[in-house]
Scaffold this motif. Structure first.
Motif, PDB file in Angstrom:
ATOM      1  N   UNK A  53       0.792  -1.232   0.000  1.00 18.83           N
ATOM      2  CA  UNK A  53       0.000   0.000   0.000  1.00 18.83           C
ATOM      3  C   UNK A  53       0.816   1.270   0.000  1.00 18.83           C
ATOM      4  N   UNK A  54       2.153   1.162  -0.085  1.00 22.98           N
ATOM      5  CA  UNK A  54       2.992   2.352  -0.088  1.00 22.98           C
ATOM      6  C   UNK A  54       3.169   2.916  -1.486  1.00 22.98           C
ATOM      7  N   UNK A  55       3.549   4.189  -1.550  1.00 23.92           N
ATOM      8  CA  UNK A  55       3.827   4.858  -2.824  1.00 23.92           C
ATOM      9  C   UNK A  55       5.282   5.287  -2.846  1.00 23.92           C
ATOM     10  N   UNK A  56       5.976   5.043  -3.949  1.00 25.34           N
ATOM     11  CA  UNK A  56       7.397   5.355  -4.039  1.00 25.34           C
ATOM     12  C   UNK A  56       7.619   6.842  -4.292  1.00 25.34           C
ATOM     13  N   UNK A  57       8.616   7.438  -3.634  1.00 26.79           N
ATOM     14  CA  UNK A  57       8.952   8.846  -3.875  1.00 26.79           C
ATOM     15  C   UNK A  57       9.746   8.995  -5.169  1.00 26.79           C
ATOM     16  N   UNK A  58      10.000  10.233  -5.618  1.00 23.71           N
ATOM     17  CA  UNK A  58      10.769  10.456  -6.848  1.00 23.71           C
ATOM     18  C   UNK A  58      12.184   9.901  -6.741  1.00 23.71           C
TER      19      UNK A  58
END
Length: 307
Positions: free
Chosen positions: A237-242
């Protein structure tokens, strides 16, 4: 701390060697076995946030994160239920373990836990020329190597202080390394939570994924294992940063600060009584003097792992 509430001891407390910052003992009682960690409060690099860390640990354990059960926390002692397991070598973990640790990180970052410490990192001291001079004057075994790398260490310190962190900031473990893991029934168990705190997400993911995908140096990084950590994070459920160098600045900065701290311990030349033994401090300095310039020179190569 009064440990009598842990039960009647069935034998003496036994020192468990190998800690890089504190000292660990095993205590067996009629109520079970416990890991008793004596915190080094004499010359630490920062103040321990024991209450915050213990609250975070209890929330993580309640959420099903695989870890030793937190039992007691005092000013200079942490107690956990003893966990039997296999040590994890400093080598690439399996893809399954990497994926699961990524999922665990996503679960941790989703916890709603009060954290009272809002302090920020201090700038890295630019005193490497002076430290190198003192090392040479006192005949330290790694002195010449450090002296030859002073300009590189100044450049690394500048990078750590100026690298932009894109966020978001998360509450997390901050120190998932092979030596802070056990394997139990083939699955990872997270140890040593006392460095927990708020951290830029990219720094946590980069440090964790890189540590689990390589051996002692940087010649055997396995990109598939690195990506498995990130895949597990997204699956959880996590989102990767740039992408960018910020993924590795926390690992470099932490290693730089750890090396400097051990340099100071070695220059003092005495066993402090808490924290790592002096011989282990010398080993940590040698590893930092040789490893940090190598890692810093490979930043462009490391960023390709994010593609």
């Amino acid at each position: 701390m009064d440990l009598s509430q842990l039960g009647t001891p069935t034998g003496p407390m036994i020192r468990v060697h190998g800690g890089f910052a504190n000292r660990m003992y095993r205590l067996d009682t009629d109520q079970g076995s416990f890991a008793v960690k004596e915190l080094n409060l004499v010359d630490r690099r920062w103040v321990y946030r024991i209450e915050d860390v213990f609250r975070f640990e209890r929330a993580a354990f309640a959420a099903g994160v695989p870890m030793p059960e937190p039992i007691l926390a005092g000013r200079d002692v942490l107690v956990h239920r003893w966990v039997a397991g296999e040590t994890v070598p400093e080598a690439p973990v399996s893809a399954a373990s990497a994926f699961e640790i990524g999922e665990i990180l996503a679960r941790l970052h989703g916890l709603d836990v009060e954290w009272t410490d809002m302090s920020t990192e201090d700038p890295m001291p630019p005193d490497w020329p002076e430290l190198a001079e003192r090392a040479v004057a006192t005949g330290q075994p790694w002195a010449e190597e450090l002296a030859s790398q002073v300009e590189t260490f100044l450049a690394i310190a500048y990078f750590v202080d100026t690298c932009e962190r894109p966020g978001p900031v998360v509450l997390t473990h901050k120190d998932i390394q092979p030596w802070n893991l056990l394997a139990r029934d083939g699955r990872p168990v997270l140890l040593d939570w006392e460095l927990s705190g708020r951290l830029d997400l990219a720094g946590e993911l980069g440090s964790t994924a890189l540590s689990l995908s390589k051996g002692p140096g940087f010649d055997d990084i396995q990109p598939a294992i690195f990506r498995s950590v990130l895949d597990g994070y997204v699956a959880g459920g996590g989102a990767l940063p740039p992408s960018g160098p910020s993924w590795f600045v926390f690992m470099i900065g932490g290693w730089l600060g750890h090396t400097r701290w051990n340099v100071l311990r070695c220059l003092a030349g005495v066993e402090v009584g808490t924290g790592p033994d002096l011989a282990l401090s010398h080993e940590s300095v040698r590893n930092g003097v040789r490893g940090l310039p190598d890692m810093f020179s490979r930043l462009p190569e490391l960023e390709t792992l994010l593609v």
